[in-house]
Structures are given as structure tokens and as C-alpha cells.
Motif scaffolding. Structure first.
Motif, short mmCIF file in Angstrom:
data_model
loop_
_atom_site.label_atom_id
_atom_site.label_comp_id
_atom_site.label_asym_id
_atom_site.label_seq_id
_atom_site.Cartn_x
_atom_site.Cartn_y
_atom_site.Cartn_z
N GLU A 45 0.84 -1.20 0.00
CA GLU A 45 0.00 0.00 0.00
C GLU A 45 0.87 1.25 0.00
O GLU A 45 1.93 1.29 0.62
N ILE A 81 -4.43 1.18 -5.12
CA ILE A 81 -5.75 0.56 -5.03
C ILE A 81 -5.49 -0.89 -4.62
O ILE A 81 -4.74 -1.60 -5.30
N HIS A 97 -14.47 0.32 -5.87
CA HIS A 97 -13.38 0.38 -4.90
C HIS A 97 -12.32 1.40 -5.32
O HIS A 97 -11.68 2.01 -4.45
N THR A 116 -13.92 4.73 -4.15
CA THR A 116 -13.94 4.93 -2.69
C THR A 116 -12.52 5.06 -2.12
O THR A 116 -12.25 5.93 -1.30
N GLN A 117 -11.58 4.22 -2.60
CA GLN A 117 -10.22 4.27 -2.06
C GLN A 117 -9.50 5.56 -2.45
O GLN A 117 -8.76 6.13 -1.66
N HIS A 118 -9.72 6.02 -3.68
CA HIS A 118 -9.04 7.25 -4.10
C HIS A 118 -9.62 8.48 -3.40
O HIS A 118 -8.87 9.41 -3.08
N ARG A 166 -10.85 8.45 -0.37
CA ARG A 166 -10.30 8.36 0.99
C ARG A 166 -8.84 8.82 1.05
O ARG A 166 -8.37 9.26 2.09
N LYS A 167 -8.13 8.68 -0.07
CA LYS A 167 -6.71 9.06 -0.11
C LYS A 167 -6.49 10.47 -0.64
O LYS A 167 -5.37 10.86 -0.96
N THR A 181 -19.27 8.77 -0.47
CA THR A 181 -17.89 8.63 0.01
C THR A 181 -17.29 10.02 0.26
O THR A 181 -16.56 10.22 1.24
#
Length: 663
Positions: A174, A179, A222, A225-227, A229-230, A251
Motif C-alpha cells: 500500500e 488501489i 473500490h 472509494t479508495q481514491h 479516501r486518499k 464517500t
């Protein structure tokens, strides 16, 4: 190791035959001794044989009734140890052991026949017969054992699944851009947990799969949502609005506090104007020179006429593009772009040629573009002129609707989503029922957005394209190739390579496919499956072959390179099952880049999360009267431009020569 020769085999066969003969002789002597009375009545005894029998008796062979029978059976089994019968693939151990066990039972229980109260001769015949049958059954069973193929091929894995498994990345790798998708895969006969680590999304991510393979549910959601959050700014092209937009919106609501400066959330949606912001893709401040107008004209016309993509360079394709470029650039220069919007461009194109050409001739920068059209008009070459201009006018007229005009003529936000001073998350929705019209407009938005995003010194951003072939983005390959240094991650959702070739042409489609660093593919078939299989490479697999002849059986085992994931396997993937390859970084090497696994989604948690989603909020209250008023105002603006400019030219003797009057 000594080689096996014919002499050795012959000597071995003689020894085995001798051992079997000894077994038979001992059994015959056993019959002779214990059935002596019957043999005497038959006249098969003599003084010489009695003397030999007495000597054998003294050896202790007949000390017990079963002792001689056990020795005879022992010699029989010794003789069977080296026996080689003709191999038969259909024989199995059950049959052989059935013969042996039945034979032994009959052989050793035959003494019970001696307890019968019958004549001596009949008793001897019965005992000898039963014992001989048991002996022969045991002999037959032993022979069958020698004909069974001991080293059978492994026929359990008829689809070669275990042989086509390979080690995959089990570490979670990570970083601030990555991702990471949890998964599980099969290695030989065991299931193991793994991770799909897309640690460098800036090298491009392509998500492939036929409808229902799980592209959006298992992968694209995903990435969104992950991008977010980052801390990525984001653009989402939502083909089936508002599936992905709801995910992005909710999100963003939960994570906007994590950004250095919280981004604003914007939506473009032509179906529900109360939930749509307004944005001008031809924003004059973003169009610095005429090449921007050329690019915009090409994008909008290619989006409306997809077959033109394969005919770029043709006279009757380039002429309409030049004409539209001239109109766009004229409005960009007129009053510093006050009326530079796509609706104004569409309306200006529809006015009569006298007025239109007069206005366009006033702008020196487009003189070279407009001269061929003016000359054709003045020389009355109407057929050629209509062929050049009508293609653009007819195509653009399709966009003339109050709803589109309303969204395209406003200025709620600009398209520089990764501007550190004004970060944004922008979702643009299409409608599968109106692909051709909406797709062309969205193509223009995306082209302008990409131009603004792909610059140095901006915030990290992520561009998500669901069903990418439904929009036209010129030079997509150069975006993937050059945007890496500008921290722009691109994700393309595609059903099949053939779909991309159909809409973008073979050359550009092949470049996009080959330049993408990260591939995640669900079920695809045909040439796409073959191409992916070649991309994933080969692994060393075990191979077995069986050879049977009259005397021997041989199994050959070898290893050879075969496809890690054959096309047939890619064509038969289940929903949620993906194959692919990831790209790595110099500072984070990934040795096991290829994967074939099932992505693990927590279905209950995702459903719970989805049930708690809020709807995208209503942006403004709007009624049809306001939309119609805006539509009519744009038409009036164009009429005012023509009227004021014509008056100015006619009242200025130095400019009066620019007025076009035919006839």
C-alpha cells in the motif's frame, strides 16, 4: 545400472516357471498322501512311490494337514511376484482380490469335504476338485494383479485446473496512491488469500468484462472509494447515472474532512436538471488559442458521427471541423468570449450564409479557415458548400434542446478539477437511451477537462470512465502516456477490445490497449481472451503420457511451458472472478504481477452501506418556464450579435467590404 537383456528375462521366466511347478508338485504330493486310500484303489501306488513318500514324510512336510497346502500356496505367490501379463486399463484391484480371496477360502476350507460320509474314491475326487478350483482361482487373481496398471494417470483434474494454478502476490502493498483489492486464489489443491495491489494507477487501469461480470461492483467502486479516501480529486463518467455518482457522493460526504482543502462536489445530468450543475465546456478563459477550438470542434463532431473517427483526414470530414472551429473561435474573440458557449455556437451555425460569412470574415485569425466556404458561396458552388457545411449543421442541430442549452450555457464551476485552490469531484451522467446525443456533449466536457487536468503543479486526480467507448476522447493514449508525471490516474471500463476497435478505430484502440499498465479482466471471449492470455505469459506445467504394450507399461512425465491462463479459462470466468496483471514501481518491485483470483467483497457490509446512502441533493428549484426562457434568450443573443455587427460594418466604410452579398 545394468541394462535389461533378453537373456535375463528368459532366465527369470524359467525360475518363475520352476517355482510354480514346485508349488503344483507339492500340492499333488499332498493329494497323494492324504488321499492315499483312493489312489491305492485306482492302482496308482507302487513300492517305489511309497518309499519316496516315506522319505518326504520324515521331512515333516505332512506334520500338519495344512502345512503342505500353505507351502504350495507360498511357492505359487512367489511365482506370481515377477509375472508380467498383458496390461489392461480396465482392470482394477477389486476384481483381482475378489479372485484371490475366493480362491483362498475355497482352497483352505476344502478339508471340510473330507468330513462327509461318502465313498473313499468319491471323497478324494471331491476334495481334489475343490482344492484345485481354489488353487486356480488364486492363480488367476494373482495373474490379474500383474496386469493392472499401477501408475495410472491422474484423471481427477480433467479440466487441468490444478496444473494451471500459479503463485500470486499475498502481501498487502500500500502507498498513498494505491488501489488494494482483497482476493483469494487456488494454488494446486489449496485456496489461499491474496491481494491485487495496483500501486501505480498513474500508468493506467483498464477494467474489462462482459455485462454482469462485476466490473463496477468488484473493481470500479473500490477505485472510487479508495481514491477519495486518499485525497484524490476526481472525475467520474457515469454511463448508467447515478450508479457510480451515488457511491462517489456518499464517500465524499464521509471523507471530505481528510483533504487539505475540502473539494466541492458537482454533477452534470441532462435528465434531472434540478440535480445538475451548469458548466460551459467552451469556457473562454480556458481557450487560450485556436488549437483549443480545433480540438473542441473535432471532439464534438466525432462524438456525433462516430464513423468519422476512421475517416480522419478526408476532405468531407475535415471541412465541417474547420467550419465549426471558425464559429467557435469567432465567439471566443467576440466581446472576449461573452457568448462563447456551445448553445450559441449551434444557433450561430443555423443563420443564413450572408450574415454568417459576414461575421466570420471580421475575425482575421479564422480567415484562412473560412475563405474556402466564402469563395464556394460567392461562386455559387452550392453543392460543394452544402456538402461541407451541412454535415456540421445537421449534426449540431441534434443538440438543440432546451435541457442541453440550460446545462451548457451556465458557469457553476470550471473543469480544472485538480486545481489546488479549488479542488473538485465531478460526476457526469449519461443515459443509455440517449447515448449518441449525450455522449457527444460529454465527450466535449471530457476533452476540455483532460486538457486542463494534465498540467504540472496540480493536485493528484483520478479519472474514472465507465463504458469508455460510449464517449470519444481524442488522444487518450497520450493522456495515459504523459499524465503519469502529473499525478493523473486513469481508469477505463470496457466490455471488450472489439467494442473499443469499433468506436475508436483499430490503430487507436490497439495503442490504448497496449499502453495501459494495469489490466483487470473479468469474463471476455474471442480475440480479447486470446490477446490477454498472450499478455499474461506462460508457466511451467507437468505433462504425463501413458504407453501400454503386450509386456510392459510406461508413464512418461515431463514439464513444458503452457499458457498461465488459457483463453478458454478467461471465457469461462464467473462473476467476481478476475485475471490480470499489475504494474510496479522502481521503489516497490512486484515479482508476481499476474493474478487469477476471486475478488472478495463483503456483500452484507456493502449492502448495508448502500442502503444508508443519501440521494444527491437538489441543487436548485427549476421549472420548465425558466428552461424555455434560457433557450429563447440564447436564440435572441445570436440575433442581437448579427444585428449589431451588421450595423457596425455597414456604418463603417472601411469595413463595408466584408459584408457578403450574393447576387
Amino acid at each position: 545400472m545394468a541394462m535389461q537383456t533378453g537373456e535375463n528375462e528368459q532366465a527369470m521366466r524359467k525360475i518363475l516357471d520352476m517355482t510354480r511347478l514346485i508349488s503344483i508338485v507339492i500340492l499333488v504330493i499332498h493329494f497323494y498322501y492324504f488321499c492315499y486310500a483312493a489312489f491305492h484303489e485306482w492302482g496308482l501306488t507302487s513300492e517305489f512311490s511309497d518309499r519316496i513318500l516315506g522319505n518326504i514324510f520324515r521331512t515333516g512336510l505332512f506334520g500338519n494337514f495344512h502345512k503342505s497346502k500353505l507351502i504350495a500356496m507360498g511357492f505359487l505367490f512367489i511365482s506370481l511376484l515377477g509375472a508380467k501379463g498383458r496390461k489392461d486399463e480396465k482392470l482394477n484391484h477389486k476384481t483381482a482380490f475378489a479372485y484371490i480371496i475366493t480362491g483362498l477360502l475355497i482352497y483352505f476350507t476344502s478339508y471340510l469335504a473330507l468330513l462327509l460320509k461318502i465313498k473313499t474314491m468319491e471323497l478324494a475326487i471331491l476334495y481334489i476338485g475343490i482344492t484345485s478350483i481354489g488353487f486356480l482361482l488364486s492363480l488367476s487373481g494373482g495373474t490379474l494383479l500383474s496386469r493392472i496398471i499401477r501408475n495410472r494417470l491422474n484423471n481427477k483434474d480433467i479440466f487441468n485446473r490444478e496444473n494451471e494454478t500459479f503463485p500470486q502476490e499475498e502481501r498487502l502493498l500500500e502507498n498513498e496512491y494505491s488501489i488494494n483489492l482483497p482476493a483469494r486464489y487456488q494454488l494446486k489443491d489449496k485456496m489461499r488469500n491474496s491481494w491485487i495491489n495496483i500501486i501505480n494507477p498513474f500508468r493506467g487501469v483498464m477494467v474489462l468484462g462482459t455485462p454482469g461480470s462485476g466490473k463496477s461492483y468488484f473493481v470500479i467502486r473500490h477505485i472510487i472509494t479508495q481514491h477519495i479516501r486518499k485525497g484524490f480529486t476526481m472525475f467520474v463518467y457515469d454511463f448508467k447515472f447515478d450508479d457510480l455518482s451515488r457511491i462517489a457522493y456518499n464517500t465524499w460526504l464521509k471523507n471530505k474532512h481528510k483533504y487539505p482543502k475540502p473539494p466541492a462536489f458537482y454533477v452534470i445530468n441532462f435528465d434531472d436538471l434540478t440535480r445538475s450543475h451548469r458548466c460551459n465546456p467552451l469556457e473562454p478563459s480556458a481557450m487560450t488559442d485556436i488549437t483549443d477550438a480545433v480540438e473542441s470542434a473535432r471532439t464534438i463532431l466525432m462524438g456525433l458521427n462516430r464513423e468519422w473517427i476512421k475517416r480522419q483526414g478526408d476532405f468531407f470530414v475535415e471541412s465541417p471541423i474547420n467550419f465549426l472551429t471558425a464559429v467557435i473561435w469567432y465567439l471566443r474573440k467576440y466581446k472576449d468570449g461573452e457568448f462563447c458557449t456551445l448553445p450559441h455556437v449551434i444557433e450561430l451555425m443555423q443563420v443564413d450564409y450572408d450574415s454568417l460569412f459576414t461575421l466570420l470574415r471580421t475575425e482575421k485569425e479564422i480567415e484562412v479557415l473560412i475563405n474556402p466556404f466564402v469563395n464556394a458561396y460567392l461562386n455559387d458552388v452550392m453543392e460543394q458548400l452544402e456538402g461541407q457545411i451541412a454535415a456540421a449543421k445537421v449534426a449540431m442541430a441534434r443538440l438543440s434542446s432546451p435541457q442541453l442549452y440550460y446545462v451548457l450555457s451556465g458557469n457553476d464551476f470550471t473543469l480544472d478539477i485538480n486545481n489546488p485552490d479549488d479542488p473538485k469531484i465531478v460526476c457526469m451522467g449519461n443515459n443509455p437511451q440517449k447515448i449518441q446525443i449525450y455522449g457527444a456533449v460529454l465527450s466535449l466536457y471530457v476533452t476540455r477537462l483532460v486538457k486542463l487536468v494534465n498540467k504540472k503543479g496540480k493536485q493528484k486526480s483520478s479519472l474514472i470512465f465507465d463504458e469508455f467507448p460510449t464517449i470519444y476522447l481524442n488522444n487518450m493514449d497520450s493522456l495515459i502516456a504523459t499524465a503519469r508525471g502529473n499525478k493523473v490516474a486513469t481508469c477505463l471500463g470496457i466490455q471488450d477490445f472489439s467494442q473499443l476497435r469499433k468506436d475508436y478505430g483499430r490503430e487507436q484502440a490497439d495503442v490504448i490497449m497496449n499502453i495501459t499498465g494495469n489490466i483487470v479482466a473479468g469474463q471476455v471471449t474471442g480475440d480479447t481472451a486470446k490477446q490477454l492470455s498472450e499478455r499474461f505469459g506462460k508457466i511451467m506445467q507437468d505433462r504425463e503420457s501413458l504407453s501400454i504394450n503386450s509386456t510392459d507399461t510406461s508413464i512418461s512425465r515431463s514439464k513444458q511451458l503452457e499458457s498461465a491462463v488459457p483463453p478458454s479459462k478467461i471465457s469461462a470466468l464467473s462473476s467476481g472472478e478476475f485475471v490480470g496483471m499489475v504494474a510496479d514501481d522502481p521503489d516497490c518491485k512486484i515479482e508476481l504481477k499476474t493474478f487469477h483470483c476471486e475478488i472478495l467483497n463483503d456483500h452484507s457490509a456493502l449492502k448495508k452501506e448502500q442502503d444508508s446512502y443519501k440521494d444527491i441533493q437538489v441543487i436548485r428549484k427549476l421549472d420548465n418556464t425558466m428552461v424555455q426562457r434560457n433557450y429563447l434568450q440564447i436564440k435572441q443573443d445570436v440575433q442581437d450579435i448579427i444585428q449589431s455587427e451588421m450595423e457596425r460594418l455597414l456604418n463603417d466604410p472601411g469595413l463595408a467590404h466584408l459584408v457578403v452579398r450574393k447576387g
